[in-house]
Design a protein around this motif. Structure first.
Motif, short mmCIF file in Angstrom:
data_model
loop_
_atom_site.label_atom_id
_atom_site.label_comp_id
_atom_site.label_asym_id
_atom_site.label_seq_id
_atom_site.Cartn_x
_atom_site.Cartn_y
_atom_site.Cartn_z
N LEU A 108 116.29 25.45 39.15
CA LEU A 108 117.23 26.57 39.16
C LEU A 108 117.77 26.89 40.55
O LEU A 108 118.96 27.17 40.71
N PHE A 109 116.88 26.85 41.55
CA PHE A 109 117.28 27.31 42.88
C PHE A 109 117.59 26.18 43.87
O PHE A 109 118.02 26.44 44.98
N ASN A 110 117.35 24.95 43.43
CA ASN A 110 117.65 23.82 44.31
C ASN A 110 118.53 22.79 43.61
O ASN A 110 118.52 21.61 43.94
N ALA A 111 119.30 23.25 42.62
CA ALA A 111 120.21 22.35 41.92
C ALA A 111 121.31 21.88 42.87
O ALA A 111 121.69 22.59 43.81
N LYS A 112 121.79 20.68 42.64
CA LYS A 112 122.84 20.11 43.49
C LYS A 112 124.00 19.63 42.59
O LYS A 112 123.80 18.73 41.78
N GLN B 234 117.95 30.11 47.27
CA GLN B 234 118.67 28.83 47.30
C GLN B 234 118.63 28.17 48.68
O GLN B 234 118.84 26.97 48.79
N LYS B 235 118.35 28.95 49.72
CA LYS B 235 118.30 28.41 51.07
C LYS B 235 116.90 27.92 51.44
O LYS B 235 116.71 27.29 52.48
N LYS B 236 115.91 28.23 50.59
CA LYS B 236 114.54 27.81 50.90
C LYS B 236 114.36 26.31 50.75
O LYS B 236 115.12 25.64 50.06
N PHE B 237 113.30 25.81 51.37
CA PHE B 237 112.91 24.41 51.18
C PHE B 237 112.05 24.33 49.93
O PHE B 237 111.00 24.98 49.85
N TRP B 238 112.48 23.56 48.96
CA TRP B 238 111.74 23.45 47.71
C TRP B 238 111.02 22.11 47.68
O TRP B 238 111.63 21.04 47.74
#
Length: 225
Positions: free
Chosen positions: A191-195, A218-222
């Motif tokens: 959800l938060f690291n979709a590209k 969304q700016k975090k490193f997942w």
């Protein structure tokens, strides 16, 4: 309702049931189908190319090293060692696979789902808090349990689930899955690291939070376990 209509409805229902029964990995139509990366003179079956059976060896059905502890020095404190068809080519088309999961103290295998396989987990060492959530159909019922060495727990296919080390030592578990390629969808990562990124407005409304929080996430490193 006339007899012909009843028969038609029955056949339609039977066809639907049979189609649902085929929703899992298909039964193989050959004894073995050792997966190979090189497609030359090979047949593409179940997502991999198959080696000519006459060229298969015992090594195609062997994976060594699952007894070796893996480092858990990562953001989630756990490491999954998969034994899927990609790692053990002889699994291709057989509909099973397994993983080893190492947990540091407080380590988490984050909430995720396997879209193509049910998982059965056996605790070898340590204490794990585990759980899964059902679909909307069952009102997102949460099933949870604390597991100890020798305990087994099942995560049904497609259900979001997790494992957390709540003990005072490292923990180890082995899991079997009902697919040679069960797939993994880690919920937060998806959800938060979709590209490209999902619109913050969509996620903010979906989670009922502020858009700025979504943008921060969304700016975090997942980390992908």
């Amino acid at each position: 309702m006339t007899m012909s209509i009843r028969l038609s409805a029955s056949f339609a229902l039977l066809a639907l049931v049979l189609s649902l029964a085929d929703a899992y990995d298909p039964s193989p139509l050959q004894d073995i189908c050792v997966g190979v990366a090189e497609p030359h003179n090979a047949l593409f079956v179940n997502g991999m190319f198959c080696k000519n059976p006459s060229l298969a060896t015992a090594d195609d059905f062997l994976f060594s090293g699952l007894q070796v502890p893996r480092s858990t020095a990562n953001p989630v404190g756990s490491t999954v060692t998969p034994v899927f068809a990609a790692q053990l080519p002889g699994l291709n088309t057989l509909g099973i696979s397994m993983v080893r999961i190492d947990f540091g103290i407080g380590g988490l295998n984050p909430p995720h789902t396997h879209p193509r396989g049910t998982e059965i987990l056996l605790v070898l060492e340590g204490t794990l808090y585990v759980g899964f959530v059902t679909s909307n159909q069952l009102n997102n019922t949460f099933f949870e349990k604390v597991l100890h060495p020798g305990d087994v727990f099942v995560f049904p296919i497609g259900m979001i689930h997790f494992q957390l080390n709540v003990g005072k030592t490292n923990a180890v578990a082995i899991a079997g899955l009902s697919s040679q390629n069960p797939g993994v969808i880690t919920v937060a990562n998806a959800l938060f690291n979709a590209k490209p990124p999902i619109s913050p407005e969509v996620l903010a409304k979906g989670f009922q939070v502020d858009e700025k929080l979504v943008e921060t996430l969304q700016k975090k490193f997942w980390y992908y376990n």
